[in-house]
Design a protein around this motif. Structure first.
Motif, short mmCIF file in Angstrom:
data_model
loop_
_atom_site.label_atom_id
_atom_site.label_comp_id
_atom_site.label_asym_id
_atom_site.label_seq_id
_atom_site.Cartn_x
_atom_site.Cartn_y
_atom_site.Cartn_z
N UNK A 30 0.82 -1.20 0.00
CA UNK A 30 0.00 0.00 0.00
C UNK A 30 0.86 1.25 0.00
N UNK A 31 1.89 1.28 0.82
CA UNK A 31 2.76 2.45 0.88
C UNK A 31 3.51 2.63 -0.44
N UNK A 32 3.97 1.54 -1.04
CA UNK A 32 4.63 1.64 -2.34
C UNK A 32 3.71 2.25 -3.39
N UNK A 33 2.48 1.81 -3.41
CA UNK A 33 1.52 2.33 -4.37
C UNK A 33 1.24 3.81 -4.14
N UNK A 34 1.02 4.19 -2.89
CA UNK A 34 0.70 5.59 -2.57
C UNK A 34 1.89 6.51 -2.85
N UNK A 35 3.08 6.11 -2.42
CA UNK A 35 4.27 6.96 -2.63
C UNK A 35 4.58 7.09 -4.11
N UNK A 36 4.49 5.98 -4.85
CA UNK A 36 4.76 6.04 -6.29
C UNK A 36 3.77 6.93 -7.03
N UNK A 37 2.49 6.81 -6.68
CA UNK A 37 1.48 7.64 -7.35
C UNK A 37 1.61 9.11 -6.98
N UNK A 38 1.86 9.39 -5.72
CA UNK A 38 2.01 10.79 -5.30
C UNK A 38 3.26 11.42 -5.92
N UNK A 39 4.33 10.66 -6.02
CA UNK A 39 5.53 11.19 -6.67
C UNK A 39 5.29 11.48 -8.14
N UNK A 40 4.60 10.57 -8.82
CA UNK A 40 4.28 10.79 -10.23
C UNK A 40 3.35 11.97 -10.44
N UNK A 64 12.07 7.08 0.05
CA UNK A 64 10.95 6.36 0.66
C UNK A 64 10.81 4.96 0.08
N UNK A 65 10.91 4.84 -1.22
CA UNK A 65 10.76 3.53 -1.85
C UNK A 65 11.91 2.59 -1.50
N UNK A 66 13.14 3.10 -1.45
CA UNK A 66 14.27 2.23 -1.12
C UNK A 66 14.28 1.85 0.36
N UNK A 67 13.79 2.71 1.24
CA UNK A 67 13.73 2.35 2.65
C UNK A 67 12.69 1.26 2.91
N UNK A 68 11.69 1.17 2.06
CA UNK A 68 10.70 0.11 2.20
C UNK A 68 11.30 -1.27 1.91
N UNK A 69 12.36 -1.30 1.12
CA UNK A 69 13.01 -2.58 0.82
C UNK A 69 13.70 -3.17 2.04
N UNK A 70 14.07 -2.34 2.99
CA UNK A 70 14.80 -2.78 4.17
C UNK A 70 13.91 -2.93 5.40
N UNK A 71 12.62 -3.16 5.19
CA UNK A 71 11.71 -3.28 6.31
C UNK A 71 11.98 -4.58 7.06
N UNK A 72 12.23 -4.44 8.35
CA UNK A 72 12.42 -5.61 9.19
C UNK A 72 11.11 -5.95 9.88
N UNK A 73 11.03 -7.07 10.55
CA UNK A 73 9.77 -7.41 11.23
C UNK A 73 9.34 -6.34 12.20
N UNK A 74 8.04 -6.09 12.22
CA UNK A 74 7.48 -5.05 13.10
C UNK A 74 7.57 -5.51 14.55
N UNK A 75 7.67 -4.53 15.43
CA UNK A 75 7.74 -4.86 16.86
C UNK A 75 6.53 -4.36 17.56
#
Length: 75
Positions: A30-40, A64-75
């Motif tokens: 969802x965040x990838x979709x929103x960030x990509x669309x808003x950037x475009x 923002x998009x590259x930081x999403x690639x490094x998402x670790x498990x949520x705490x």
């Protein structure tokens, strides 16, 4: 002291049934979709005319998009 479990009725609890770890890929998508669309949209509606504005939009969107690639498990 009471050992009662307090239930939360917040937005995230209603949206994801309180278990964010199982739905983290949904959140990432969802965040990838929103960030990509808003950037475009930002580039299309005016940042394309100014080089410095285009650079700022591209840097923040790509960060923002590259930081999403490094998402670790949520705490």
């Amino acid at each position: 002291m009471s050992n009662e479990i307090i239930t939360q009725n917040g937005f995230w609890d209603k949206m994801f049934n309180g278990n964010l770890e199982e739905t983290r890929y949904t959140i990432i998508s969802t965040v990838l979709l929103v960030v990509g669309c808003l950037g475009g949209l930002t580039v299309g509606y005016g940042a394309i005319n100014h080089t410095w504005l285009l650079i700022v939009v591209v840097i923040t969107t790509m960060r923002a998009l590259s930081l999403l690639l490094a998402v670790s498990p949520l705490k």
